[in-house]
Scaffold this active site. Structure first.
Site, short mmCIF file in Angstrom:
data_model
loop_
_atom_site.label_atom_id
_atom_site.label_comp_id
_atom_site.label_asym_id
_atom_site.label_seq_id
_atom_site.Cartn_x
_atom_site.Cartn_y
_atom_site.Cartn_z
N TYR A 1 0.84 -1.20 0.00
CA TYR A 1 0.00 0.00 0.00
C TYR A 1 0.88 1.25 0.00
O TYR A 1 0.66 2.19 -0.76
CB TYR A 1 -0.89 -0.05 1.23
CG TYR A 1 -1.77 1.15 1.46
CD1 TYR A 1 -3.05 1.22 0.92
CD2 TYR A 1 -1.34 2.21 2.27
CE1 TYR A 1 -3.88 2.31 1.16
CE2 TYR A 1 -2.16 3.30 2.51
CZ TYR A 1 -3.43 3.34 1.95
OH TYR A 1 -4.23 4.44 2.20
N LYS B 1 1.07 4.11 -2.86
CA LYS B 1 0.70 5.48 -2.53
C LYS B 1 1.83 6.48 -2.80
O LYS B 1 1.57 7.63 -3.17
CB LYS B 1 0.26 5.57 -1.06
CG LYS B 1 -1.10 4.96 -0.77
CD LYS B 1 -2.21 5.64 -1.56
CE LYS B 1 -3.60 5.26 -1.07
NZ LYS B 1 -4.67 5.86 -1.90
#
Length: 314
Positions: free
Chosen positions: A170, A174
């Site tokens: 993640y 990001k």
């Protein structure tokens, strides 16, 4: 209506991942619609980890908008594939004939350590976050460029900047979104397209699955609601906002900029050896004097041949 109220009349917005309640995407969609935008509300309807189903989903958000006098359509395509991302944009074009605003909010966050996360979940997280942003921006880009106007609001995370155990993939996705945003800002300038990233923090369905009820209540009491993040995203999507290439943090009504900086470089040394590194790194890691990293790609133009545009193939 106040004369100086920021409005979006005549603008068409796409908000992905907008079906959760509470949810940031839902709050973005509701606010834009309340200020006159026509909004495509997109969501697959899955849970925070990308599995199962959550309700009531996009239809409920669309109904909220319509009951308040706004205009909206629901969409259930995935952002993670080229063709389905194009389909989302096509729904907006078929319904209203244009796309002015894209808020890339869709995301999933399965929790697992780096050595335990499955290969499938790695592909899903990268697919929804990083590739989802790429495919959605790519689908909307030519239409925004043709009208010489567009507002891209990409959703990053403080997790990408600070790191978090169990969220390595993640975080990677990001932070990739930050790089994408800064480059699109540089390219979009000549097309009237701005691109900014927001790093929001608020009470959402995802947080509800992670926090004990008492902890969640304390955070709500601190003002960590989705509704006070929405104005930040809406401002970045407004025609009066001309900043581009920024990463804006937003939580509890507080706003700040997260930016890249670097320390004072050591003097060039063509004879640099491994043995020189202890002293060199001591200076390199000294943060007492830092400067912002150059934006817009200007620092690269002297060493990289200016790109030549080529026709895009399907």
């Amino acid at each position: 209506m106040s004369a100086d109220e920021f409005r979006f009349d005549g603008r068409v917005a796409i908000v992905t991942g907008a079906g959760s309640n509470p949810g940031l995407g839902r709050s973005y969609a509701l606010l834009l619609a309340s200020r006159g935008a026509k909004v495509l509300v997109n969501d697959l309807g899955v849970g925070p980890d990308g599995r199962g189903q959550i309700g009531p989903g996009v239809e409920a958000v669309v109904e909220e908008i319509r009951k308040a006098g706004g205009e909206a359509v629901a969409d259930g395509h995935s952002v993670a594939e080229r063709d389905t991302a194009r389909a989302i944009v096509d729904v907006a074009l078929d319904t209203w004939g244009r796309v002015d605003i894209l808020i890339n909010n869709a995301g999933i966050a399965p929790f697992a350590t780096f050595d335990e996360i499955t290969d499938q979940d790695i592909e899903r997280v990268i697919g929804v976050h990083l590739m989802g942003h790429i495919w959605m921006c790519r689908a909307a880009w030519p239409h925004m460029a043709a009208q010489n106007y567009g507002r891209l609001v990409n959703v990053s995370s403080a997790v990408a900047l600070g790191g978090l155990p169990t969220q390595s993939i993640y975080s990677a996705a990001k932070l990739g979104i930050v790089g994408l945003t800064r480059s699109l800002a540089a390219e979009g300038a000549r097309h009237g397209i701005t691109a900014n990233a927001i790093a929001p923090y608020a009470d959402t369905v995802a947080l509800q699955t992670m926090l004990a009820e008492e902890t969640r209540k304390q955070r709500l009491d601190s003002g960590l609601t989705t509704e006070v993040v929405a104005p930040v995203a809406a401002w970045l999507a407004h025609e009066d906002c001309t900043v581009s290439g920024k990463v804006i943090e937003a939580a509890a009504g507080s706003v700040s900029e997260a930016f890249l900086s670097h320390t004072t470089a050591t003097q060039p040394n063509p004879d640099l050896t491994i043995e020189d590194l202890p002293a060199a790194m001591k200076q390199a890691l000294d943060r007492s004097a830092t400067v912002p990293y150059p934006e817009g790609g200007d620092f690269m133009y002297d060493i990289v041949k200016p790109y030549e545009t080529t026709p895009r193939t399907a």
